[in-house]
Scaffold this motif. Structure first.
Motif, PDB file in Angstrom:
ATOM      1  N   LYS A 198       0.771  -1.038  -0.031  1.00 46.25           N
ATOM      2  CA  LYS A 198       0.027   0.058   0.036  1.00 46.25           C
ATOM      3  C   LYS A 198       0.787   1.224   0.117  1.00 46.25           C
ATOM      4  CE  LYS A 198      -4.010   1.857   0.278  1.00 46.25           C
ATOM      5  NZ  LYS A 198      -4.993   2.023  -1.170  1.00 46.25           N
ATOM      6  N   SER A 199       2.058   1.161  -0.934  1.00 53.21           N
ATOM      7  CA  SER A 199       2.728   2.156  -1.067  1.00 53.21           C
ATOM      8  C   SER A 199       2.319   3.659  -1.274  1.00 53.21           C
ATOM      9  CB  SER A 199       4.035   1.838  -1.864  1.00 53.21           C
ATOM     10  OG  SER A 199       3.523   1.484  -3.186  1.00 53.21           O
ATOM     11  N   ASN A 200       1.129   3.584  -1.845  1.00 57.53           N
ATOM     12  CA  ASN A 200       0.558   5.032  -2.095  1.00 57.53           C
ATOM     13  C   ASN A 200       0.123   5.768  -0.894  1.00 57.53           C
ATOM     14  OD1 ASN A 200      -1.378   3.146  -1.883  1.00 57.53           O
ATOM     15  ND2 ASN A 200      -2.622   3.722  -3.437  1.00 57.53           N
ATOM     16  N   HIS A 206       6.232   1.141   3.041  1.00 53.05           N
ATOM     17  CA  HIS A 206       6.013   0.407   1.794  1.00 53.05           C
ATOM     18  C   HIS A 206       6.689   0.999   0.611  1.00 53.05           C
ATOM     19  CE1 HIS A 206       2.504  -2.245   3.500  1.00 53.05           C
ATOM     20  NE2 HIS A 206       3.507  -2.291   4.041  1.00 53.05           N
ATOM     21  N   GLY A 207       6.961   2.291   0.587  1.00 54.48           N
ATOM     22  CA  GLY A 207       8.205   2.994  -0.167  1.00 54.48           C
ATOM     23  C   GLY A 207       9.264   1.714  -0.460  1.00 54.48           C
ATOM     24  N   LEU A 208       9.853   1.422   1.024  1.00 48.74           N
ATOM     25  CA  LEU A 208      10.791   0.400   0.883  1.00 48.74           C
ATOM     26  C   LEU A 208      10.421  -0.949   0.152  1.00 48.74           C
ATOM     27  CD1 LEU A 208      13.662  -0.454   2.100  1.00 48.74           C
ATOM     28  CD2 LEU A 208      12.480  -1.305   4.064  1.00 48.74           C
ATOM     29  N   TRP A 209       9.186  -1.341   0.333  1.00 48.47           N
ATOM     30  CA  TRP A 209       9.054  -2.770  -0.505  1.00 48.47           C
ATOM     31  C   TRP A 209       9.107  -2.432  -2.013  1.00 48.47           C
ATOM     32  CZ3 TRP A 209       6.901  -7.694   0.927  1.00 48.47           C
ATOM     33  CH2 TRP A 209       7.040  -7.762   2.409  1.00 48.47           C
ATOM     34  N   GLN A 210       8.780  -1.011  -2.337  1.00 45.95           N
ATOM     35  CA  GLN A 210       8.508  -0.933  -3.708  1.00 45.95           C
ATOM     36  C   GLN A 210      10.051  -0.919  -4.415  1.00 45.95           C
ATOM     37  OE1 GLN A 210       6.606   0.423  -6.296  1.00 45.95           O
ATOM     38  NE2 GLN A 210       4.891  -0.486  -5.110  1.00 45.95           N
ATOM     39  N   ARG A 211      10.923  -0.060  -3.418  1.00 43.57           N
ATOM     40  CA  ARG A 211      12.056  -0.112  -3.980  1.00 43.57           C
ATOM     41  C   ARG A 211      13.093  -1.067  -4.198  1.00 43.57           C
ATOM     42  NH1 ARG A 211      14.925   3.157  -0.094  1.00 43.57           N
ATOM     43  NH2 ARG A 211      12.916   3.581   1.109  1.00 43.57           N
ATOM     44  N   VAL A 212      12.821  -2.094  -3.115  1.00 45.86           N
ATOM     45  CA  VAL A 212      13.553  -3.554  -3.057  1.00 45.86           C
ATOM     46  C   VAL A 212      12.790  -4.429  -3.975  1.00 45.86           C
ATOM     47  CG1 VAL A 212      13.880  -5.619  -1.693  1.00 45.86           C
ATOM     48  CG2 VAL A 212      13.997  -3.257  -0.762  1.00 45.86           C
ATOM     49  N   PHE A 213      11.466  -4.151  -4.448  1.00 46.86           N
ATOM     50  CA  PHE A 213      10.896  -5.139  -5.682  1.00 46.86           C
ATOM     51  C   PHE A 213      11.734  -4.692  -7.119  1.00 46.86           C
ATOM     52  CE2 PHE A 213       7.301  -5.553  -8.301  1.00 46.86           C
ATOM     53  CZ  PHE A 213       7.126  -6.915  -8.712  1.00 46.86           C
ATOM     54  N   LYS A 214      11.564  -3.397  -7.011  1.00 49.64           N
ATOM     55  CA  LYS A 214      12.031  -2.948  -8.404  1.00 49.64           C
ATOM     56  C   LYS A 214      13.586  -3.512  -8.566  1.00 49.64           C
ATOM     57  CE  LYS A 214       9.030   0.811  -9.118  1.00 49.64           C
ATOM     58  NZ  LYS A 214       8.737   2.126  -8.527  1.00 49.64           N
ATOM     59  N   ALA A 215      14.442  -3.533  -7.376  1.00 51.25           N
ATOM     60  CA  ALA A 215      15.822  -3.902  -7.717  1.00 51.25           C
ATOM     61  C   ALA A 215      15.933  -5.286  -7.772  1.00 51.25           C
ATOM     62  CB  ALA A 215      16.661  -3.387  -6.333  1.00 51.25           C
ATOM     63  N   VAL A 216      15.189  -6.278  -7.003  1.00 49.18           N
ATOM     64  CA  VAL A 216      15.211  -7.682  -7.101  1.00 49.18           C
ATOM     65  C   VAL A 216      14.671  -8.062  -8.434  1.00 49.18           C
ATOM     66  CG1 VAL A 216      14.261  -9.972  -6.062  1.00 49.18           C
ATOM     67  CG2 VAL A 216      15.027  -8.045  -4.712  1.00 49.18           C
ATOM     68  N   ARG A 217      13.574  -7.753  -8.940  1.00 50.89           N
ATOM     69  CA  ARG A 217      12.830  -8.041 -10.131  1.00 50.89           C
ATOM     70  C   ARG A 217      13.883  -8.069 -11.223  1.00 50.89           C
ATOM     71  NH1 ARG A 217       8.316  -3.655 -11.552  1.00 50.89           N
ATOM     72  NH2 ARG A 217       7.578  -5.546 -12.905  1.00 50.89           N
ATOM     73  N   GLN A 218      14.880  -7.233 -11.131  1.00 46.50           N
ATOM     74  CA  GLN A 218      15.754  -7.111 -12.384  1.00 46.50           C
ATOM     75  C   GLN A 218      16.841  -8.402 -12.350  1.00 46.50           C
ATOM     76  OE1 GLN A 218      16.121  -4.083 -14.186  1.00 46.50           O
ATOM     77  NE2 GLN A 218      15.091  -2.990 -12.703  1.00 46.50           N
TER      78      GLN A 218
END
Ligand code: ATP
Length: 367
Positions: A198-200, A206-218
């Motif tokens: 619920k990063s919005n 959840h901003g942290l979840w967003q940033r980590v997800f974007k890095a790991v998915r690479q």
């Protein structure tokens, strides 16, 4: 549901059994009976040691998780088979928090794996959905978030009371559960991973979840990954569950979304889960609680605990025996040999006996 990482795969295992309260104490013995029944023809040595940690013990002795318990479980057992904790006589739920959350945190069981799998078409409340449409895995982060117990009350029980509960998310904690979800998808040939937060609204945590997800998915370009806000995920899971193979989310949202998933696949009586630290002593429990409303009536559905035991066997590396349990559960559903929550009229022990006999037969023909 495909396998989860191996603990040892050897011919012998020691299992700590914690039946707990209410229907936990009714369904767990059924699961143990079924496990014993498949171990014999499969020539596996399963040793069970039971622990009476429960509301009764807490009320009698004031003990929740005894001193040294965590180290003993960690050092002397391969896995823990858990029932449920919760009793109206302990309104604070202190014993449940100490024992279950204590084990999750102190054994660092960071993966809460909750498969959602429809085993018979008639069990889903969704119109026109069949077994092939509902088959996914929810990974709930299990050691952080809103469950860490950081917070407090100010001016408690006055009109000016303030209550604060902190949502604790570490980069390490978020990264390891997201990475586990991708690894699981890759190892099991599953194509899609959905991270939900619920990063919005929760911009820091959840901003942290967003940033980590974007890095790991690479690192997992072979897996389709996407993000949905938790409210959208709840909606989409009901609208069309075929969209999902693997869902990964935080502790609180995982708790809620996996109960939604359980209902899509036949209700709480059927839903299994594993609290896992890959390669280390892990804990397996049905998703349901102690259900005081039906406790003592002998009608609790033991199939959630049996499917939980199948997850445990997979964790031990015993995939053929796990499959025997699943085939037996499917057979009970197809022959309507089930408890009242699934529309049958059988008792808990009758279903347990039936599954044990069927699973033993399957295991003896496949060994
Ligand atoms: P919790 O401990 O999670 O706070 P709870 O103990 O109040 O919850 P649950 O056990 O999670 O309740 O289940 C909610 C309801 O679902 C129960 O009251 C019961 O009616 C039904 N239910 C849950 N598990 C089973 C089961 N194994 N067999 C039959 N009915 C079940």
């Amino acid at each position: 549901m495909p396998g989860i990482p191996l603990r040892n795969g050897g011919p012998a295992a020691r299992i700590a059994v914690i039946p707990g309260d209410g229907i936990g104490a009714e369904v767990t013995p059924q699961a143990v009976k079924v496990l014993k029944a498949v171990a014999v023809p499969a020539k596996r040595a399963l040793e069970f040691v039971e622990f009476d940690w429960s509301a009764d013990k807490y009320l009698r002795e004031g003990v929740t998780l005894p001193a040294g318990a965590v180290e003993m479980l960690r050092d002397e057992f391969d896995a823990i088979l858990f029932g449920a904790l919760g009793d109206p006589r302990v309104p604070s739920n202190q014993h449940a928090a100490d024992i279950l959350l204590g084990l999750r945190f102190q054994l660092d069981l960071y993966v809460n794996a909750r498969p959602v799998e429809l085993l018979h078409d008639r069990l889903t409340p969704l119109r026109d959905r069949t077994e092939k449409d509902i088959r996914l895995m929810v990974f709930r982060e299990n050691t952080e978030g809103l469950y860490v117990g950081i917070g407090g009350n100010f001016k408690k029980d006055t009109p000016d009371e303030i209550a604060i509960q902190e949502d604790m998310n570490s980069r390490k904690g978020v990264e390891r559960i997201i990475r586990y979800a991708f690894e699981y998808a890759r190892k099991n040939g599953l194509k899609r991973v959905c991270m939900s937060d619920k990063s919005n609204a929760m911009t820091f945590a959840h901003g942290l979840w967003q940033r980590v997800f974007k890095a790991v998915r690479q690192e997992y370009a072979d897996v389709d990954s996407r993000h949905l806000y938790i409210d959208t995920l709840a909606m989409e899971l009901v609208r069309d569950p075929r969209q999902f193979d693997v869902i990964v989310t935080c502790n609180l949202f995982g708790d809620i979304i996996s109960d939604l998933g359980a209902q899509l696949a036949g209700g709480l009586g059927l839903a299994p889960s594993g609290n896992i630290h890959p390669g280390k002593t892990s804990l397996f429990e049905p998703v349901h609680g102690s259900a005081p409303n039906i406790a003592g009536k002998g009608i609790a559905n033991p199939l959630g605990s049996v499917l939980t035991s199948a997850m445990m066997l997979e964790f031990l590396g015993w995939t053929a025996e796990a499959a025997a349990l699943r085939v037996a559960v499917r057979a009970a559903l197809h022959e309507n040999y089930v408890t009242p929550d699934l529309g049958g009229e059988k008792k808990t022990t009758e279903v347990g006996d039936w599954i044990a006999a069927r699973a033993a037969k399957i295991a003896s023909t496949s060994s």
